[in-house]
Design an enzyme around this catalytic site. Structure first.
Site, PDB file in Angstrom:
ATOM      1  N   ASP A  35       0.860  -1.183   0.000  1.00  0.00           N
ATOM      2  CA  ASP A  35       0.000   0.000   0.000  1.00  0.00           C
ATOM      3  C   ASP A  35       0.895   1.232   0.000  1.00  0.00           C
ATOM      4  OD1 ASP A  35      -2.453   1.377   0.051  1.00  0.00           O
ATOM      5  OD2 ASP A  35      -2.392   1.565   2.235  1.00  0.00           O
ATOM      6  N   GLU A  60       4.998   5.230   3.525  1.00  0.00           N
ATOM      7  CA  GLU A  60       4.440   6.568   3.735  1.00  0.00           C
ATOM      8  C   GLU A  60       5.589   7.553   3.868  1.00  0.00           C
ATOM      9  OE1 GLU A  60       2.514   9.820   4.199  1.00  0.00           O
ATOM     10  OE2 GLU A  60       1.318   8.012   3.863  1.00  0.00           O
ATOM     11  N   ASP A 113      -1.674  12.477  -1.914  1.00  0.00           N
ATOM     12  CA  ASP A 113      -1.719  13.932  -1.773  1.00  0.00           C
ATOM     13  C   ASP A 113      -2.098  14.572  -3.103  1.00  0.00           C
ATOM     14  OD1 ASP A 113      -1.049  13.796   0.864  1.00  0.00           O
ATOM     15  OD2 ASP A 113       1.052  14.350   0.601  1.00  0.00           O
ATOM     16  N   ASP A 149     -10.555  10.849  -3.969  1.00  0.00           N
ATOM     17  CA  ASP A 149     -11.777  11.644  -3.949  1.00  0.00           C
ATOM     18  C   ASP A 149     -11.630  12.904  -4.788  1.00  0.00           C
ATOM     19  OD1 ASP A 149      -9.889  12.348  -1.920  1.00  0.00           O
ATOM     20  OD2 ASP A 149     -11.361  13.708  -1.038  1.00  0.00           O
TER      21      ASP A 149
END
Length: 236
Positions: A35, A60, A113, A149
């Site tokens: 991920d 991350e 981001d 989104d």
């Protein structure tokens, strides 16, 4: 509110040697779900609990999130989940190339981001070289899942993936966006967006048998298109 970091700053350009699966997991022979941009790790930690027969690695770029998420991973005692700090476009390619054949079985890029302005193209997480490294590590039939989104974020990711020719969408999936999440655990961002009744744009790909394209040709083609998703979607 998510806090951006600039992946092009000097600090984040330093390559890191990431631990091998044998150093990360109790059973390194298990399939791996990677991920990319896992944030606080809600999704990857939940998946690890539901799927003990898989190993789950989150990466991350925001170190405070990594510190908290990897602490939870280690405290879980499951031995099948870790969260690492790195700039995916700097440090993941060599890690992917060193994986045993067909060890990597799923890659997800979820709610990255929103560097959607054209001048910020190089700050986006899914760059041509990283996509090709993912494609090289995935055997035919293995999965790449993208969701966001923000249309202006996911459209360039979809365009790049389509331009590579290395991935195919399941025929049964709705177009242009998949209706549901194939993963049973939402990310923090996804849960927030859904609670606000806002849309989520999702695409599931499977690696096909096509060879990797020339990296420079792919990069050039992607960069020359002002709105590449518009061009690509007409062919879907």
């Amino acid at each position: 509110m998510r806090q951006h970091v600039n992946p092009l700053s000097r600090f984040f350009q330093l390559p890191l040697q990431l631990p091998s699966p044998g150093e990360l997991f109790d059973h390194p022979e298990q399939p791996i779900h990677l991920d990319i941009g896992c944030a606080r790790g809600r999704c990857i930690l939940g998946l690890a609990e539901l799927n003990p027969g898989w190993n789950h690695l989150g990466v991350e770029i925001r170190r405070p999130l990594v510190t908290a998420a990897d602490r939870d991973a280690l405290n879980s005692g499951s031995g099948n989940v870790r969260v690492l700090f790195c700039n995916a476009n700097i440090s993941l390619e060599s890690w992917l190339a060193a994986l045993p054949n067909d060890r990597l079985q799923r890659v997800s890029v979820q709610f990255p981001d929103p560097w959607f302005k054209r001048r910020h193209r190089k700050r986006r997480v899914l760059q041509p070289a990283l996509l090709l490294a993912i494609a090289a590590a995935l055997q035919p039939g293995r999965e790449l899942f993208l969701q966001s989104d923000v249309l202006a974020v996911i459209e360039p990711m979809v365009a790049l993936t389509e331009l590579s020719g290395c991935f195919t969408r399941p025929e049964s999936d709705a177009r242009p966006w998949r209706a549901d999440n194939p993963l049973p655990v939402p990310t923090e961002r996804e849960q927030y967006v859904l609670e606000k009744n806002l849309p989520v744009y999702r695409v599931l790909y499977r690696r096909n048998a096509s060879p990797l394209p020339d990296p420079e040709a792919l990069k050039s083609r992607w960069q020359e298109l002002d709105n590449p998703a518009e061009t690509v979607f007409t062919d879907i």
